[in-house]
Design a protein around this motif. Structure first.
Motif, PDB file in Angstrom:
ATOM      1  N   TYR A 113       0.817  -1.201   0.000  1.00 53.32           N
ATOM      2  CA  TYR A 113       0.000   0.000   0.000  1.00 53.32           C
ATOM      3  C   TYR A 113       0.857   1.260   0.000  1.00 53.32           C
ATOM      4  CZ  TYR A 113      -4.620  -2.038   0.977  1.00 53.32           C
ATOM      5  OH  TYR A 113      -5.807  -2.706   0.900  1.00 53.32           O
ATOM      6  N   LYS A 114       0.419   2.270  -0.743  1.00 51.49           N
ATOM      7  CA  LYS A 114       0.949   3.617  -0.543  1.00 51.49           C
ATOM      8  C   LYS A 114       0.353   4.164   0.750  1.00 51.49           C
ATOM      9  CE  LYS A 114       1.412   4.592  -5.478  1.00 51.49           C
ATOM     10  NZ  LYS A 114       1.008   5.493  -6.595  1.00 51.49           N
ATOM     11  N   ILE A 115       1.074   5.071   1.395  1.00 53.16           N
ATOM     12  CA  ILE A 115       0.672   5.493   2.734  1.00 53.16           C
ATOM     13  C   ILE A 115      -0.691   6.167   2.754  1.00 53.16           C
ATOM     14  CG2 ILE A 115       1.889   7.729   2.640  1.00 53.16           C
ATOM     15  CD1 ILE A 115       2.631   7.157   5.646  1.00 53.16           C
ATOM     16  N   GLN A 116      -1.007   6.964   1.741  1.00 56.04           N
ATOM     17  CA  GLN A 116      -2.314   7.638   1.723  1.00 56.04           C
ATOM     18  C   GLN A 116      -3.439   6.631   1.518  1.00 56.04           C
ATOM     19  OE1 GLN A 116      -2.602  11.327  -0.526  1.00 56.04           O
ATOM     20  NE2 GLN A 116      -4.649  10.772  -1.239  1.00 56.04           N
ATOM     21  N   ASP A 117      -3.215   5.625   0.688  1.00 60.59           N
ATOM     22  CA  ASP A 117      -4.240   4.599   0.476  1.00 60.59           C
ATOM     23  C   ASP A 117      -4.496   3.803   1.751  1.00 60.59           C
ATOM     24  OD1 ASP A 117      -4.419   5.348  -2.185  1.00 60.59           O
ATOM     25  OD2 ASP A 117      -2.888   3.909  -2.812  1.00 60.59           O
ATOM     26  N   TYR A 118      -3.458   3.619   2.536  1.00 57.53           N
ATOM     27  CA  TYR A 118      -3.551   2.789   3.733  1.00 57.53           C
ATOM     28  C   TYR A 118      -4.123   3.545   4.932  1.00 57.53           C
ATOM     29  CZ  TYR A 118      -2.045  -1.022   6.847  1.00 57.53           C
ATOM     30  OH  TYR A 118      -2.007  -2.071   7.734  1.00 57.53           O
ATOM     31  N   LEU A 119      -3.737   4.840   5.073  1.00 58.12           N
ATOM     32  CA  LEU A 119      -4.095   5.596   6.275  1.00 58.12           C
ATOM     33  C   LEU A 119      -4.976   6.806   6.028  1.00 58.12           C
ATOM     34  CD1 LEU A 119      -0.619   5.589   8.057  1.00 58.12           C
ATOM     35  CD2 LEU A 119      -2.560   4.078   8.485  1.00 58.12           C
ATOM     36  N   GLY A 120      -5.147   7.211   4.772  1.00 60.26           N
ATOM     37  CA  GLY A 120      -5.801   8.484   4.510  1.00 60.26           C
ATOM     38  C   GLY A 120      -4.796   9.609   4.614  1.00 60.26           C
ATOM     39  N   ALA A 121      -5.268  10.859   4.487  1.00 62.78           N
ATOM     40  CA  ALA A 121      -4.356  12.003   4.504  1.00 62.78           C
ATOM     41  C   ALA A 121      -5.105  13.259   4.914  1.00 62.78           C
ATOM     42  CB  ALA A 121      -3.719  12.201   3.128  1.00 62.78           C
ATOM     43  N   GLN A 122      -4.405  14.170   5.555  1.00 61.87           N
ATOM     44  CA  GLN A 122      -4.951  15.480   5.838  1.00 61.87           C
ATOM     45  C   GLN A 122      -4.943  16.325   4.566  1.00 61.87           C
ATOM     46  OE1 GLN A 122      -6.341  16.326   8.740  1.00 61.87           O
ATOM     47  NE2 GLN A 122      -5.863  14.283   9.545  1.00 61.87           N
ATOM     48  N   GLY A 123      -5.803  17.338   4.510  1.00 62.64           N
ATOM     49  CA  GLY A 123      -5.778  18.284   3.405  1.00 62.64           C
ATOM     50  C   GLY A 123      -4.670  19.303   3.610  1.00 62.64           C
ATOM     51  N   ILE A 124      -4.635  20.302   2.755  1.00 61.12           N
ATOM     52  CA  ILE A 124      -3.647  21.370   2.884  1.00 61.12           C
ATOM     53  C   ILE A 124      -4.231  22.626   2.260  1.00 61.12           C
ATOM     54  CG2 ILE A 124      -2.430  20.827   0.718  1.00 61.12           C
ATOM     55  CD1 ILE A 124       0.215  21.401   2.346  1.00 61.12           C
ATOM     56  N   ALA A 125      -3.818  23.799   2.749  1.00 59.14           N
ATOM     57  CA  ALA A 125      -4.397  25.063   2.287  1.00 59.14           C
ATOM     58  C   ALA A 125      -3.313  26.124   2.189  1.00 59.14           C
ATOM     59  CB  ALA A 125      -5.510  25.516   3.235  1.00 59.14           C
ATOM     60  N   PHE A 126      -3.484  27.031   1.225  1.00 53.73           N
ATOM     61  CA  PHE A 126      -2.510  28.091   0.984  1.00 53.73           C
ATOM     62  C   PHE A 126      -3.221  29.437   0.823  1.00 53.73           C
ATOM     63  CE2 PHE A 126      -1.268  24.124  -1.139  1.00 53.73           C
ATOM     64  CZ  PHE A 126      -0.124  23.806  -0.421  1.00 53.73           C
TER      65      PHE A 126
END
Length: 361
Positions: free
Chosen positions: A247-260
């Protein structure tokens, strides 16, 4: 102002992921870019660990096994906050960087994992640290809670000594991105070795309920790479290999968003502080408004310290997910109880563009 560091992105003109863009006035045109945003380097194994990997047959799997053998629970507990390594520089440095232009507000949403939720075990204990100017709370999440499983400890080696920071998985098209502080990746043009991310680090549950994720490449902003005193650009990213089941880490655990380029607002900070009165063994959080300190530096009331560097500041946090809009960067001797971060403006969005499509092999 005396300052103390903690441990505690080809250029695109638009972000490559699907995003939500806030309404802006025509006067907020994107500024011209003065330098290539990202500098990258290989995150190699130290000679000792490299020999172990070679003896195990070489390749990515042997590398992962060698790093897992190196980062024992005892070695992880003994790793020192990176501020102890870098306090001989930049502690008293003046921040002279020009203010980063804001550009248009951009938000990238969090991402859910592709696999079914894992078994969740209640965490233990709760505590509060008071700085006199604000409070920091132990993030008493269960194992597998969405924030906890995307935030973790970063471990690395510098000249034979082991150090620790914090970091978070961030939504990207490459699905392999861990976001942290630049000083958790490189110093004076030298990239650190044995770099490993341990999400949802829990010392009383095998330390790594979601495994070890070793990085093969690091990225920092150009301005920081050429001048490690440039705290206004102390932002970094690492690309991690797939885990033991592919698994890639995002597929396995999810991910936070990001903003600019958003207006300053209330954020929720997370990290694993390791200098007294903390012990580096628990995830902590702080909640406060952000304030402009000039030179593209912002701050919030946050009593975390060494070891928390690179931990995310989440805007729009809903108890599970949010968008990274800052990171634990450094503290100020003159203003105890404050945590400082680079402002995430237009140049930071270009840095993200440089790294977000890089993926695990």
């Amino acid at each position: 102002m005396p300052r103390k560091l903690l441990c505690g992105f080809v250029v695109a003109t638009t972000l490559s992921l699907a995003m939500t863009v806030a309404a802006v006035s025509p006067s907020m045109a994107e500024p011209a870019l003065s330098a290539t945003p990202a500098v990258s380097g290989a995150l190699e194994l130290s000679p000792e660990v490299a020999r172990t990997a070679v003896l195990a047959g070489g390749g990515a799997e042997a590398r992962a096994r060698a790093l897992a053998a190196y980062w024992t629970p005892e070695r992880m507990r003994a790793a020192r906050p990176a501020e102890e390594r870098i306090s001989d520089r930049a502690k008293e440095a003046a921040v002279t960087a020009p203010r980063q232009a804001a550009g248009k507000p951009v938000s990238i949403e969090p991402a859910a994992p592709d696999k079914a939720p894992l078994t969740r075990t209640p965490a233990a204990g709760s505590a509060t640290i008071s700085s006199g100017l604000g409070q920091t709370w132990e993030a008493n999440f269960s194992v597998g809670q969405a924030t906890a499983q995307t935030v973790g400890k970063v471990f690395f080696t510098i000249n034979g000594s082991d150090y620790v920071c914090s970091g978070a998985v961030v939504n990207s098209s490459g699905r392999s991105l861990v976001w942290t502080a630049a000083h958790c990746l490189t110093e004076r043009g030298k990239w650190f070795t044995n770099w490993q991310f341990v999400p949802n680090y829990i010392p009383w549950i095998n330390h790594s309920p979601f495994g070890y994720w070793n990085a093969f490449r690091g990225y920092v902003m150009h301005e920081y790479f050429i001048d490690n005193h440039n705290l206004a650009h102390d932002i970094g990213a690492a690309i991690v290999h797939r885990n033991w089941v592919g698994y890639k880490i995002q597929d396995y655990l999810g991910a936070q968003g990001i903003a600019f380029s958003h207006p300053l607002q209330t954020v929720r900070a997370f990290g694993y502080p390791a200098s007294p009165p903390y012990d580096g063994q628990r995830l902590w959080t702080a909640y406060d408004n952000t304030v402009d300190d000039g030179s593209s530096i912002i701050y919030m009331r946050n009593a975390m310290n060494g070891g928390s560097s690179g931990g995310p500041w989440l805007m729009d946090w809903n108890g599970h997910d949010g968008k990274v809009n800052g990171n634990n960067g450094f503290i100020s001797v003159a203003h105890p109880g404050r945590m400082y971060s680079p402002y995430y403006g237009y140049t930071t969005s270009l840095f993200y563009n440089d790294v977000e499509s890089v993926t695990a092999p």
